[in-house]
Design a protein around this motif. Structure first.
Motif, mmCIF file in Angstrom:
data_model
loop_
_atom_site.group_PDB
_atom_site.id
_atom_site.type_symbol
_atom_site.label_atom_id
_atom_site.label_comp_id
_atom_site.label_asym_id
_atom_site.label_seq_id
_atom_site.Cartn_x
_atom_site.Cartn_y
_atom_site.Cartn_z
ATOM 1 N N PRO A 29 0.895 -1.346 0.226
ATOM 2 C CA PRO A 29 -0.006 -0.006 -0.072
ATOM 3 C C PRO A 29 1.038 1.186 -0.002
ATOM 4 O O PRO A 29 2.169 1.319 0.621
ATOM 5 C CB PRO A 29 -0.727 -0.154 1.334
ATOM 6 C CG PRO A 29 -0.771 -1.718 1.500
ATOM 7 C CD PRO A 29 0.814 -2.055 1.030
ATOM 8 N N GLU A 30 0.421 2.307 -0.618
ATOM 9 C CA GLU A 30 1.109 3.500 -0.785
ATOM 10 C C GLU A 30 0.618 4.828 0.177
ATOM 11 O O GLU A 30 -0.872 4.861 0.241
ATOM 12 C CB GLU A 30 0.804 4.183 -2.064
ATOM 13 C CG GLU A 30 1.309 5.625 -2.508
ATOM 14 C CD GLU A 30 0.867 5.776 -3.682
ATOM 15 O OE1 GLU A 30 1.536 6.850 -4.325
ATOM 16 O OE2 GLU A 30 -0.261 5.617 -4.208
ATOM 17 N N VAL A 31 1.317 5.113 1.020
ATOM 18 C CA VAL A 31 0.845 6.536 1.661
ATOM 19 C C VAL A 31 0.794 7.511 0.816
ATOM 20 O O VAL A 31 1.644 7.974 -0.017
ATOM 21 C CB VAL A 31 1.874 6.863 2.827
ATOM 22 C CG1 VAL A 31 1.507 8.249 3.636
ATOM 23 C CG2 VAL A 31 2.457 5.839 3.590
ATOM 24 N N VAL A 32 -0.421 8.063 0.768
ATOM 25 C CA VAL A 32 -1.037 9.310 -0.156
ATOM 26 C C VAL A 32 -0.694 10.602 0.449
ATOM 27 O O VAL A 32 -0.172 11.251 -0.342
ATOM 28 C CB VAL A 32 -2.349 9.063 -0.491
ATOM 29 C CG1 VAL A 32 -2.804 10.092 -1.710
ATOM 30 C CG2 VAL A 32 -2.616 7.695 -1.472
ATOM 31 N N GLU A 33 -1.044 10.672 1.851
ATOM 32 C CA GLU A 33 -0.878 11.860 2.324
ATOM 33 C C GLU A 33 -0.446 11.495 3.693
ATOM 34 O O GLU A 33 -0.936 10.673 4.415
ATOM 35 C CB GLU A 33 -2.247 12.409 2.737
ATOM 36 C CG GLU A 33 -3.015 13.022 1.431
ATOM 37 C CD GLU A 33 -4.282 13.460 1.550
ATOM 38 O OE1 GLU A 33 -4.842 13.707 2.696
ATOM 39 O OE2 GLU A 33 -4.952 13.907 0.575
ATOM 40 N N ALA A 34 0.133 12.424 4.484
ATOM 41 C CA ALA A 34 0.631 12.187 6.044
ATOM 42 C C ALA A 34 0.594 13.532 6.654
ATOM 43 O O ALA A 34 1.042 14.786 5.966
ATOM 44 C CB ALA A 34 2.063 11.584 6.166
ATOM 45 N N VAL A 39 -3.120 9.768 8.272
ATOM 46 C CA VAL A 39 -2.412 9.578 7.291
ATOM 47 C C VAL A 39 -3.516 8.986 6.190
ATOM 48 O O VAL A 39 -4.688 8.277 6.731
ATOM 49 C CB VAL A 39 -1.407 8.370 7.432
ATOM 50 C CG1 VAL A 39 0.005 8.576 7.991
ATOM 51 C CG2 VAL A 39 -1.862 6.967 8.033
ATOM 52 N N LEU A 40 -3.534 8.871 4.798
ATOM 53 C CA LEU A 40 -4.305 8.261 4.197
ATOM 54 C C LEU A 40 -3.427 7.595 3.227
ATOM 55 O O LEU A 40 -2.351 7.657 2.689
ATOM 56 C CB LEU A 40 -4.790 9.308 3.276
ATOM 57 C CG LEU A 40 -5.778 8.849 2.141
ATOM 58 C CD1 LEU A 40 -7.073 7.919 2.509
ATOM 59 C CD2 LEU A 40 -6.318 9.870 1.181
ATOM 60 N N MET A 41 -3.941 6.006 2.885
ATOM 61 C CA MET A 41 -3.225 5.110 2.229
ATOM 62 C C MET A 41 -4.124 4.692 1.060
ATOM 63 O O MET A 41 -5.360 4.535 1.425
ATOM 64 C CB MET A 41 -2.816 4.054 3.229
ATOM 65 C CG MET A 41 -1.533 4.486 4.177
ATOM 66 S SD MET A 41 -0.766 3.224 5.117
ATOM 67 C CE MET A 41 0.176 2.595 3.706
ATOM 68 N N LEU A 72 1.021 5.619 10.248
ATOM 69 C CA LEU A 72 0.667 6.671 11.145
ATOM 70 C C LEU A 72 1.340 6.913 12.467
ATOM 71 O O LEU A 72 1.923 7.883 12.691
ATOM 72 C CB LEU A 72 -0.949 6.358 11.612
ATOM 73 C CG LEU A 72 -1.131 7.669 12.606
ATOM 74 C CD1 LEU A 72 -1.427 8.740 11.942
ATOM 75 C CD2 LEU A 72 -2.643 6.969 12.960
ATOM 76 N N VAL A 73 1.897 5.648 13.173
ATOM 77 C CA VAL A 73 2.820 5.576 14.331
ATOM 78 C C VAL A 73 4.208 5.959 13.936
ATOM 79 O O VAL A 73 4.689 6.954 14.463
ATOM 80 C CB VAL A 73 2.622 4.490 15.050
ATOM 81 C CG1 VAL A 73 3.770 4.385 16.169
ATOM 82 C CG2 VAL A 73 1.329 3.904 15.462
ATOM 83 N N GLU A 104 -8.022 5.461 5.990
ATOM 84 C CA GLU A 104 -7.558 6.704 6.626
ATOM 85 C C GLU A 104 -7.228 6.586 8.188
ATOM 86 O O GLU A 104 -8.436 5.854 8.862
ATOM 87 C CB GLU A 104 -8.554 7.699 6.374
ATOM 88 C CG GLU A 104 -8.188 9.157 7.138
ATOM 89 C CD GLU A 104 -9.240 10.092 6.753
ATOM 90 O OE1 GLU A 104 -9.018 11.301 6.408
ATOM 91 O OE2 GLU A 104 -10.571 9.903 7.001
ATOM 92 N N GLY A 105 -6.095 6.711 8.486
ATOM 93 C CA GLY A 105 -5.668 6.453 9.879
ATOM 94 C C GLY A 105 -5.778 7.717 10.581
ATOM 95 O O GLY A 105 -5.116 8.710 10.179
ATOM 96 N N ALA A 106 -6.248 7.770 12.137
ATOM 97 C CA ALA A 106 -6.331 8.926 12.657
ATOM 98 C C ALA A 106 -5.699 8.560 14.131
ATOM 99 O O ALA A 106 -6.235 7.403 14.692
ATOM 100 C CB ALA A 106 -7.934 9.517 12.922
#
Length: 140
Positions: A29-34, A39-41, A72-73, A104-106
């Motif tokens: 999977p690719e991290v699109v935004e951090a 984070v959004l993957m 995210l961590v 989407e991780g929060a």
């Protein structure tokens, strides 16, 4: 969280994930935004992820939740390879239709020893989430 709280951006996270999981290759999977606290993957669609019935399998969604929480961590603590999952609870909300899978991780809490995150997973649209997970990571 302040801007200073983010130690790794999306580009750096993708490099760390590629180094940590070299066998995944193009299937990683690719991290699109951090950004601080989020984070959004994206996981590119592959037919190998389908279960009987033509939906994206539960194990694929669980792996996505775990990977998003890990990214995210690491975004907040830096490259610490031995941060490990201590718990993952997932609720499947509806079938995940074939297509790219998003997570989407929060960040809920970043403690000294444990980090906890909520992860929302979808394939069609964020408004039609297919799963919601809570993931905890031990920080060495």
């Amino acid at each position: 969280m302040s801007e200073a709280a983010l130690k790794l951006d999306a580009v750096a996270l993708n490099a760390v994930l590629a180094k940590a999981f070299p066998e995944a290759g193009a299937h990683l999977p690719e991290v699109v935004e951090a950004e601080p606290g989020r984070v959004l993957m994206r996981q590119a669609f592959a037919t190998r992820a389908l279960r009987p019935g033509g939906l994206i399998s539960g194990p694929t969604q669980m792996a996505m939740a775990d990977t998003a929480a890990y990214a995210l961590v690491l975004a907040h603590i830096g490259e610490v390879a031995m941060a490990v999952t201590t718990s993952l609870t997932i609720h499947f909300l509806r079938g995940a239709k074939p297509g790219d899978l998003y997570a989407e991780g929060a960040l809920l809490k970043l403690g000294r020893l444990i980090a906890t995150a909520d992860v929302l997973i979808w394939s069609e649209s964020r408004e039609r989430a297919c799963a919601k997970a809570t993931v905890a990571y031990a920080i060495p």
